[in-house]
Design a protein around this motif. Structure first.
Motif, PDB file in Angstrom:
ATOM      1  N   PRO A  38       0.801  -1.234   0.000  1.00 14.11           N
ATOM      2  CA  PRO A  38       0.000   0.000   0.000  1.00 14.11           C
ATOM      3  C   PRO A  38       0.832   1.283   0.000  1.00 14.11           C
ATOM      4  N   VAL A  39       1.973   1.307   0.668  1.00 16.28           N
ATOM      5  CA  VAL A  39       2.798   2.525   0.674  1.00 16.28           C
ATOM      6  C   VAL A  39       3.360   2.775  -0.721  1.00 16.28           C
ATOM      7  N   ARG A  40       3.858   1.740  -1.364  1.00 16.13           N
ATOM      8  CA  ARG A  40       4.434   1.932  -2.704  1.00 16.13           C
ATOM      9  C   ARG A  40       3.356   2.265  -3.724  1.00 16.13           C
ATOM     10  N   HIS A  41       2.181   1.692  -3.547  1.00 21.47           N
ATOM     11  CA  HIS A  41       1.067   2.045  -4.441  1.00 21.47           C
ATOM     12  C   HIS A  41       0.735   3.535  -4.306  1.00 21.47           C
ATOM     13  N   ARG A  42       0.690   4.013  -3.069  1.00 26.72           N
ATOM     14  CA  ARG A  42       0.430   5.447  -2.847  1.00 26.72           C
ATOM     15  C   ARG A  42       1.557   6.301  -3.430  1.00 26.72           C
ATOM     16  N   MET A  43       2.797   5.835  -3.307  1.00 26.90           N
ATOM     17  CA  MET A  43       3.932   6.573  -3.865  1.00 26.90           C
ATOM     18  C   MET A  43       3.796   6.717  -5.373  1.00 26.90           C
ATOM     19  N   VAL A  44       3.410   5.634  -6.040  1.00 26.54           N
ATOM     20  CA  VAL A  44       3.228   5.691  -7.493  1.00 26.54           C
ATOM     21  C   VAL A  44       2.183   6.752  -7.842  1.00 26.54           C
ATOM     22  N   VAL A  46       1.499   9.416  -6.144  1.00 30.54           N
ATOM     23  CA  VAL A  46       2.127  10.724  -5.938  1.00 30.54           C
ATOM     24  C   VAL A  46       3.040  11.042  -7.122  1.00 30.54           C
ATOM     25  N   PHE A  47       3.816  10.061  -7.580  1.00 31.51           N
ATOM     26  CA  PHE A  47       4.708  10.262  -8.725  1.00 31.51           C
ATOM     27  C   PHE A  47       3.945  10.588 -10.006  1.00 31.51           C
ATOM     28  N   ARG A  48       2.684  10.200 -10.092  1.00 32.07           N
ATOM     29  CA  ARG A  48       1.903  10.528 -11.294  1.00 32.07           C
ATOM     30  C   ARG A  48       1.731  12.044 -11.434  1.00 32.07           C
ATOM     31  N   GLN A  49       1.878  12.770 -10.330  1.00 30.11           N
ATOM     32  CA  GLN A  49       1.752  14.228 -10.375  1.00 30.11           C
ATOM     33  C   GLN A  49       2.994  14.880 -10.962  1.00 30.11           C
ATOM     34  N   ARG A 102       4.403   6.856 -18.477  1.00 32.86           N
ATOM     35  CA  ARG A 102       3.203   7.607 -18.098  1.00 32.86           C
ATOM     36  C   ARG A 102       2.155   6.748 -17.418  1.00 32.86           C
ATOM     37  N   SER A 103       2.056   5.489 -17.842  1.00 35.35           N
ATOM     38  CA  SER A 103       1.050   4.624 -17.236  1.00 35.35           C
ATOM     39  C   SER A 103       1.521   3.177 -17.285  1.00 35.35           C
ATOM     40  N   PHE A 104       0.823   2.351 -16.548  1.00 33.45           N
ATOM     41  CA  PHE A 104       1.126   0.928 -16.494  1.00 33.45           C
ATOM     42  C   PHE A 104      -0.080   0.160 -17.015  1.00 33.45           C
ATOM     43  N   THR A 105       0.192  -0.928 -17.699  1.00 30.40           N
ATOM     44  CA  THR A 105      -0.861  -1.861 -18.082  1.00 30.40           C
ATOM     45  C   THR A 105      -0.423  -3.259 -17.654  1.00 30.40           C
ATOM     46  N   VAL A 106      -1.378  -4.111 -17.403  1.00 30.28           N
ATOM     47  CA  VAL A 106      -1.091  -5.472 -16.966  1.00 30.28           C
ATOM     48  C   VAL A 106      -1.039  -6.377 -18.187  1.00 30.28           C
TER      49      VAL A 106
END
Length: 193
Positions: A38-44, A46-49, A102-106
């Protein structure tokens, strides 16, 4: 006379490489493990900004720089975050980190499926508040293959639209769109009607 070259058509490999530059295709266990915390997900998010320093991330997430540094290292080792620039400040060097794309896809053959994105969205959801715009609905519809593909194309087009991403102009909202085959039994025809 100079030879006029026709533009080459993209073969499948060229198209895949171009798409991967725009969208990092997630496929390794290390990537999913890194994003699953969850912390790294939140970091990602934040990095999107924009790119950020460890200090800026620590401030935004309310955590220590040491903890943030550890999580940034995990994201870097998974190939999700890179060092984007360094600046000299008061006798030291400030490092800015950014997402690699810019974005991630699975990837369709990834060891996880849509549940990864659904769980990520659930982790981000804040409780409903009066006066706030929210809408979550689950509907079941019966479609032919052609109708399902047509709806899928419409949903892909809708999610590809440019939407506001400027964090200074409002509050963040999430949009999760999913069309999936549902495990819903169908009743047999009713002989009485």
């Amino acid at each position: 006379m100079a030879e006029e070259r026709q533009p080459e058509r993209e073969n499948g490999t060229d198209q895949r490489l171009r798409e991967e530059q725009d969208h990092l295709v997630l496929r390794t266990p290390e990537q999913f493990k890194a994003l699953g915390h969850p912390v790294r997900h939140r970091m990602v998010n934040v990095f999107r900004q924009r790119p950020a320093t460890l200090r800026q991330l620590a401030e935004a997430l309310g955590m220590s720089k040491g903890t943030i540094g550890y999580h940034v290292r995990v994201l870097r080792e998974a190939g999700l975050v890179r060092l984007s620039e360094t600046r000299q400040v008061r006798g030291g060097t400030e490092q800015y980190f950014a997402l690699v794309s810019r974005s991630f896809t699975v990837h369709q053959e990834a060891p996880v499926g849509p549940e990864f994105l659904i769980n990520a969205a659930l982790g981000e959801m804040l409780p409903d508040e009066p006066g706030r715009a929210t809408h979550t609905a689950l509907r079941h519809i019966w479609l032919s293959d052609a109708e399902a593909h047509a709806l899928e194309a419409r949903l892909r087009a809708m999610t590809a639209e440019q939407l506001p991403t400027d964090p200074t102009r409002g509050e963040p909202y999430g949009l999760l769109v999913s069309l999936f085959r549902a495990d819903v039994p169908s009743l047999p025809p009713d002989d009485g009607h």
